[in-house]
Scaffold this active site. Structure first.
Site, PDB file in Angstrom:
ATOM      1  N   TYR A   1      84.625 -46.531 -38.036  1.00  0.00           N
ATOM      2  CA  TYR A   1      83.580 -45.615 -38.481  1.00  0.00           C
ATOM      3  C   TYR A   1      82.504 -46.320 -39.301  1.00  0.00           C
ATOM      4  O   TYR A   1      82.792 -47.282 -39.993  1.00  0.00           O
ATOM      5  CB  TYR A   1      84.189 -44.493 -39.344  1.00  0.00           C
TER       6      TYR A   1
ATOM      7  N   SER B   1      88.201 -33.099 -34.061  1.00  0.00           N
ATOM      8  CA  SER B   1      87.165 -32.362 -33.318  1.00  0.00           C
ATOM      9  C   SER B   1      87.549 -30.904 -33.109  1.00  0.00           C
ATOM     10  O   SER B   1      87.429 -30.365 -32.002  1.00  0.00           O
ATOM     11  CB  SER B   1      86.870 -33.033 -31.965  1.00  0.00           C
TER      12      SER B   1
ATOM     13  N   LEU C   1      85.997 -28.383 -33.951  1.00  0.00           N
ATOM     14  CA  LEU C   1      84.802 -27.629 -33.581  1.00  0.00           C
ATOM     15  C   LEU C   1      84.101 -28.248 -32.372  1.00  0.00           C
ATOM     16  O   LEU C   1      82.948 -27.925 -32.090  1.00  0.00           O
ATOM     17  CB  LEU C   1      83.829 -27.548 -34.771  1.00  0.00           C
TER      18      LEU C   1
ATOM     19  N   GLY D   1      80.838 -29.772 -32.915  1.00  0.00           N
ATOM     20  CA  GLY D   1      79.830 -28.781 -33.294  1.00  0.00           C
ATOM     21  C   GLY D   1      79.556 -27.731 -32.242  1.00  0.00           C
ATOM     22  O   GLY D   1      78.875 -26.729 -32.521  1.00  0.00           O
TER      23      GLY D   1
ATOM     24  N   THR E   1      80.444 -24.172 -33.116  1.00  0.00           N
ATOM     25  CA  THR E   1      79.677 -23.434 -34.129  1.00  0.00           C
ATOM     26  C   THR E   1      78.691 -22.488 -33.450  1.00  0.00           C
ATOM     27  O   THR E   1      78.116 -21.610 -34.099  1.00  0.00           O
ATOM     28  CB  THR E   1      78.883 -24.388 -35.039  1.00  0.00           C
ATOM     29  N   GLY E   2      78.453 -22.725 -32.159  1.00  0.00           N
ATOM     30  CA  GLY E   2      77.508 -21.913 -31.404  1.00  0.00           C
ATOM     31  C   GLY E   2      76.090 -22.432 -31.421  1.00  0.00           C
ATOM     32  O   GLY E   2      75.215 -21.864 -30.758  1.00  0.00           O
TER      33      GLY E   2
END
Length: 346
Positions: free
Chosen positions: A53, A233, A235, A238, A241-242
């Site tokens: 990372y 992951s 979500l 992301g 989240t929509g």
């Protein structure tokens, strides 16, 4: 906050784990410090990082996330308040700037010394193998490529013996797997037992409402062999989240900056599922983020849910998901969507 223990250890961890993949790229050190301060105040005592990372991984930013965490430890003196997990990078072209050869005894010994130095600590609580040396179906590959079965598998015994030596030396307290298959999990368990050595305590694999393939095989291994899933992951980069619905691409979002990293979660089938989950959330007075994280928080094979955020508002919403209990009816609605559109994202 809710807590549990890493399997077969006395290490108590929060059910929410703070992911750090964006620090040093999308987030500055100052922003990372703010996230760590806030998370710890909210009872989050489990942080996950990797020598790879931040992501996207580049030679210029290699291991900057570990350095940021080490600087925070040095500034705050909070090392003993945190259960720290990091990872050795696997092999392949993507990590050619780090080292060659993947996960071997020699590379583990080199990698752990680098991580300890950057993190400014004497020990790692959970040292993870980021991905297998052999080819497996992860990172957007839906099915196993049968030709990969011809590839030589890892030196399981040598890896386990090396990790156990590090446990004896006090440099790590336990070890875990990541992006691993049911066969790989059982191979590590079997080999460790045959050698009468410590077994892996966790596995860190992708898991979300639109990627539940862990439930096929791997979840049974976790429950029967007492290995805890660290879900990453949750979500879907992301997507859950929509914010990417109907062609959305907010400025500064991961999908806008690095579209190839969320490509595995995009497409007509994932979007259809996300829209249905969003309707379930709205109907029950929840955000899609809250619904997505709360579903994972309550699963019996999950030890901790790794959340990540680039903004403090996102971090607060993610951590608050621990206080949301989904009713049996909501879970039935979620499973009904899953049954009609199972695992749309590879």
């Amino acid at each position: 906050m809710k807590y549990t223990y890493l399997p077969n250890t006395n290490i108590k961890v929060s059910k929410i784990c703070l992911g750090t993949m964006t620090w040093g790229n999308q987030n500055t050190q100052e922003e990372a410090f703010e996230q760590m301060d806030y998370a710890l105040e909210q009872g989050v005592n489990f942080f996950d990082v990797a020598e790879l990372y931040p992501v996207p991984a580049t030679p210029e930013t290699y291991a900057d996330t570990e350095r940021i965490i080490g600087n925070w430890f040095a500034k705050t003196g909070n090392r003993e308040k945190v259960v720290l997990a990091t990872k050795i990078a696997g092999g392949g072209d993507y990590t050619a700037h780090i080292r060659k050869g993947g996960i071997t005894k020699e590379n583990i010994l080199e990698a752990i010394e680098g991580s300890l130095k950057r993190l400014q600590t004497d020990y790692i609580d959970v040292y993870q193998l980021h991905w297998p040396n052999r080819g497996v179906n992860v990172f957007g590959t839906r099915d196993f490529i049968t030709d990969n079965a011809k590839n030589k598998a890892e030196d399981f015994a040598g890896i386990i013996e090396t990790l156990n030596d590090l446990i004896k030396q006090g440099k790590i307290k336990s070890y875990g797997l990541s992006n691993e298959t049911p066969w790989g999990m059982m191979k590590y368990m079997e080999t460790a037992r045959n050698l009468n050595l410590a077994q892996p305590v966790t596995i860190q694999n992708a898991y979300s409402l639109i990627l539940r393939k862990f439930e096929t095989g791997s979840s049974e291994v976790c429950l029967r062999e007492n290995i805890g899933l660290l879900a990453y992951s949750p979500l879907a980069q992301g997507v859950l989240t929509g914010k990417y619905l109907d062609g959305g691409s907010p400025e500064g979002s991961r999908g806008n900056l690095f579209p190839r990293f969320i490509a595995r979660y995009m497409g007509a089938n994932p979007e259809n599922a996300v829209k249905q989950y969003n309707e379930i959330a709205k109907k029950n007075g929840l955000t899609l983020t809250e619904l997505s994280l709360a579903f994972i928080n309550q699963l019996p094979f999950v030890t901790s849910n790794i959340i990540g955020a680039t903004k403090m508002s996102q971090l607060k919403e993610n951590i608050n998901s621990i206080d949301i209990d989904l009713s049996d009816e909501i879970i039935k609605e979620i499973n009904a969507v899953h049954n009609t559109n199972p695992n749309p994202a590879p």
